[in-house]
Design an enzyme around this catalytic site. Structure first.
Site, PDB file in Angstrom:
ATOM      1  N   TYR A  57      12.513  45.161 -22.003  1.00  8.36           N
ATOM      2  CA  TYR A  57      13.838  44.884 -22.573  1.00  8.36           C
ATOM      3  C   TYR A  57      14.895  45.658 -21.786  1.00  8.36           C
ATOM      4  O   TYR A  57      14.740  46.851 -21.554  1.00  8.36           O
ATOM      5  CB  TYR A  57      13.899  45.339 -24.039  1.00  8.36           C
ATOM      6  CG  TYR A  57      13.999  44.178 -24.981  1.00  8.36           C
ATOM      7  CD1 TYR A  57      15.028  43.246 -24.844  1.00  8.36           C
ATOM      8  CD2 TYR A  57      13.078  44.002 -25.996  1.00  8.36           C
ATOM      9  CE1 TYR A  57      15.115  42.155 -25.700  1.00  8.36           C
ATOM     10  CE2 TYR A  57      13.160  42.911 -26.849  1.00  8.36           C
ATOM     11  CZ  TYR A  57      14.183  42.000 -26.697  1.00  8.36           C
ATOM     12  OH  TYR A  57      14.261  40.928 -27.529  1.00  8.36           O
ATOM     13  N   GLU A  59      18.644  45.128 -22.267  1.00 11.63           N
ATOM     14  CA  GLU A  59      19.989  44.705 -22.693  1.00 11.63           C
ATOM     15  C   GLU A  59      21.038  45.622 -22.083  1.00 11.63           C
ATOM     16  O   GLU A  59      20.887  46.839 -22.063  1.00 11.63           O
ATOM     17  CB  GLU A  59      20.095  44.738 -24.218  1.00 11.63           C
ATOM     18  CG  GLU A  59      19.455  43.521 -24.839  1.00 11.63           C
ATOM     19  CD  GLU A  59      19.514  43.529 -26.351  1.00 11.63           C
ATOM     20  OE1 GLU A  59      20.192  44.377 -26.936  1.00 11.63           O
ATOM     21  OE2 GLU A  59      18.858  42.660 -26.942  1.00 11.63           O
ATOM     22  N   ASP A 204      30.986  24.344 -10.342  1.00 14.79           N
ATOM     23  CA  ASP A 204      29.590  24.367 -10.788  1.00 14.79           C
ATOM     24  C   ASP A 204      28.772  23.738  -9.661  1.00 14.79           C
ATOM     25  O   ASP A 204      28.780  22.525  -9.479  1.00 14.79           O
ATOM     26  CB  ASP A 204      29.475  23.563 -12.083  1.00 14.79           C
ATOM     27  CG  ASP A 204      28.019  23.420 -12.537  1.00 14.79           C
ATOM     28  OD1 ASP A 204      27.108  23.867 -11.817  1.00 14.79           O
ATOM     29  OD2 ASP A 204      27.805  22.841 -13.625  1.00 14.79           O
ATOM     30  N   THR A 231      22.634  26.956 -11.109  1.00 12.96           N
ATOM     31  CA  THR A 231      21.244  27.234 -11.461  1.00 12.96           C
ATOM     32  C   THR A 231      20.607  27.867 -10.232  1.00 12.96           C
ATOM     33  O   THR A 231      21.177  27.852  -9.137  1.00 12.96           O
ATOM     34  CB  THR A 231      20.469  25.936 -11.789  1.00 12.96           C
ATOM     35  OG1 THR A 231      20.651  25.035 -10.699  1.00 12.96           O
ATOM     36  CG2 THR A 231      20.949  25.307 -13.075  1.00 12.96           C
ATOM     37  N   LYS A 234      17.156  24.623  -8.368  1.00 12.69           N
ATOM     38  CA  LYS A 234      17.244  23.283  -7.776  1.00 12.69           C
ATOM     39  C   LYS A 234      17.126  23.428  -6.246  1.00 12.69           C
ATOM     40  O   LYS A 234      16.082  23.822  -5.761  1.00 12.69           O
ATOM     41  CB  LYS A 234      18.537  22.607  -8.236  1.00 12.69           C
ATOM     42  CG  LYS A 234      18.581  22.412  -9.761  1.00 12.69           C
ATOM     43  CD  LYS A 234      19.781  21.629 -10.202  1.00 12.69           C
ATOM     44  CE  LYS A 234      19.731  21.305 -11.686  1.00 12.69           C
ATOM     45  NZ  LYS A 234      20.485  22.204 -12.529  1.00 12.69           N
ATOM     46  N   ARG A 240      13.541  29.006 -12.748  1.00 13.44           N
ATOM     47  CA  ARG A 240      14.532  28.415 -13.633  1.00 13.44           C
ATOM     48  C   ARG A 240      15.476  29.521 -14.092  1.00 13.44           C
ATOM     49  O   ARG A 240      15.036  30.529 -14.643  1.00 13.44           O
ATOM     50  CB  ARG A 240      13.866  27.783 -14.851  1.00 13.44           C
ATOM     51  CG  ARG A 240      12.744  26.833 -14.506  1.00 13.44           C
ATOM     52  CD  ARG A 240      12.414  25.921 -15.652  1.00 13.44           C
ATOM     53  NE  ARG A 240      13.427  24.901 -15.742  1.00 13.44           N
ATOM     54  CZ  ARG A 240      13.470  23.831 -14.939  1.00 13.44           C
ATOM     55  NH1 ARG A 240      12.567  23.651 -13.999  1.00 13.44           N
ATOM     56  NH2 ARG A 240      14.431  22.946 -15.058  1.00 13.44           N
TER      57      ARG A 240
HETATM   58  N1  DSN Z   1      19.166  18.668 -16.034  1.00 11.49           N
HETATM   59  C1  DSN Z   1      19.829  18.966 -14.802  1.00 11.49           C
HETATM   60  C2  DSN Z   1      19.767  17.842 -13.841  1.00 11.49           C
HETATM   61  O1  DSN Z   1      18.742  17.195 -13.806  1.00 11.49           O
HETATM   62  O2  DSN Z   1      20.709  17.595 -13.108  1.00 11.49           O
HETATM   63  C3  DSN Z   1      21.189  19.436 -14.987  1.00 11.49           C
HETATM   64  O3  DSN Z   1      21.173  20.446 -15.917  1.00 11.49           O
END
Ligand code: DSN
Length: 436
Positions: A57, A59, A204, A231, A234, A240
């Site tokens: 933990y 925080e 974003d 994110t 990707k 993730r």
């Molecule tokens: N779910 C994601 C995507 O597939 O683009 C975006 O959050």
């Protein structure tokens, strides 16, 4: 071929979970992953994510925690912060968001009060759920106004409309970013409009972060943006998770600062914790740090270029076979296909038949789609994951040909079984990165 974690899995007492991990590993190995928001992480990212940091933990923030025993977590979080700042030319980084949705939620809460207005991309033109989908908590709290494309044949954003909306609604934030838009944005235009109306310019880059880190697509910070969210799983090829990057230096996150642009980094930190999250997932931050290290390596630039080259080759090969592409091509890693116009089937049907033969992609709305999101007119696919497997431009013809054959043979079970075997034999020639 070596299987993921064979030794570990075969020693697990929980055979039900072990079997499911085996089955998922087999599915990933024998299919071609075309969902543009997915990727395959390296063995080192997997190892960091499965480490003992999951027990801790933490925080708070580095040197300002609410729990003891932080000598390693502080160093780890600082390492992740330093690496990601360098990668994106940011002054400040928060690496704690649990995923992209939480990063976006915190970004909105950092700068806005309930009822404030934010200008974001129309969802059917490519915007994301967290950009104000009706019914979400964010859409209940904030007032989302939408801009879109001027021409869906080219994908050009209607910057005149964007400016007119900004002047009319005086938004607190102008958001540039998407999850299903295949073209580059003109960040200079966004930043100029934001400046004109006194809004924060936020990008974003969840989908394209790896391509930005590799300097293959534009970095919004180089065009006057104040804040970038993403994110990490990707194109960036990490675990993730999410990140929030800003210009400017943070103050003490334990003290509430005034809402000024200089204080944006501190406002972001406070919006993440204690605003919307509790303890950060330190094992995921460990894996993020590894992914940032990998993304700074010269070979990652080669990977990112190949993602773009493969997307170009795939778009061309699909169009040649009668697939109608939204915007008639792509500038990034993804393509959006109008399968209703191309073949008279909805996206759900195309997704199901292609999944059946081992080509995994997702149904998707197209701009101003007359059909509902669960049975939309389109499918969305992309090249980040297959590029990680080692596929090159010349393989894209083959994928497009399989897609056409699968859709054409959708009622012919025998042919689908044959195609599935052919694709599995092909896919197994390309190892998963976690094999090594
Ligand atoms: N779910 C994601 C995507 O597939 O683009 C975006 O959050």
């Amino acid at each position: 071929m070596k299987k993921i974690d064979d030794a570990v899995l075969s020693s697990m007492h929980d055979t039900q979970v072990a079997e499911l991990i085996h089955a998922e590993e087999q599915r990933q190995r024998t299919g071609l992953e075309l969902i543009p928001s997915e990727n395959y992480v390296s063995r080192e990212v997997l190892t960091a994510m499965g480490s003992v940091f999951t027990n801790k933990y933490s925080e708070g923030y580095v040197k300002k925690r609410y729990y003891g025993g932080q000598e390693n977590t502080d160093k780890l979080e600082q390492l992740a912060i330093d690496r990601v700042k360098a990668l994106f030319d940011a002054d400040h980084a928060n690496v704690q968001p649990l995923s992209g949705a939480q990063a976006n939620e915190a970004a909105e809460h950092a700068w806005m009060e309930p009822g404030d207005t934010i200008l974001g991309m129309d969802l059917s033109h490519g915007g994301h759920l967290t950009h104000g989908r009706p019914g979400t908590v964010l859409a209940k709290i904030f007032n989302f106004v939408r801009y879109g494309m001027k021409d869906v044949e080219t994908g050009e954003i209607d910057y005149d409309q964007l400016r007119a909306l900004a002047k009319e609604h005086k938004p607190k934030i102008i958001l540039a970013g998407y999850s299903s838009y295949p073209r580059e944005l003109d960040y200079d235009k966004f930043a100029a409009i934001a400046e004109e109306v006194g809004a924060v310019a936020w990008a974003d880059i969840a989908h394209i972060a790896g391509l930005v880190a590799a300097k293959k697509l534009e970095n919004p910070f180089h065009h006057g943006f104040h804040m970038v969210t993403s994110t990490t799983h990707k194109t960036l090829r990490g675990p993730r998770g999410g990140i929030i990057l800003t210009k400017g230096v943070a103050g003490n996150p334990l003290r509430k600062p005034e809402k000024t642009i200089e204080n944006l980094p501190t406002l972001v930190d406070r919006a993440v914790f204690p605003g919307i999250q509790g303890g950060p997932h330190m094992h995921v931050i460990a894996a993020k740090a590894v992914a940032f290290y990998e993304a700074a390596r010269p070979e990652f630039a080669g990977y990112a270029q190949q993602v773009l080259d493969n997307a170009q080759a795939l778009a061309t090969a699909l169009m040649k076979r009668g697939f109608k592409l939204i915007t008639n091509g792509t500038d990034n890693h993804l393509v959006l296909v109008d399968v209703m116009t191309s073949f008279g089937i909805h996206g759900g049907e195309a997704e199901a038949v292609l999944d059946r033969i081992g080509l995994t992609l997702n149904k998707n709305v197209i701009p101003d789609d007359p059909l509902p999101p669960f049975q939309p007119s389109g499918i969305r696919l992309g090249t980040p994951a297959i590029t990680t497997r080692g596929l090159k431009d010349e393989h894209m013809e083959q994928i497009a040909a399989w897609m056409l054959k699968g859709i054409t043979a959708r009622q012919d079970e025998k042919e689908l079984i044959r195609l599935q075997k052919e694709i599995a034999d092909f896919a197994e020639q390309f190892p998963l990165p976690s094999d090594s």
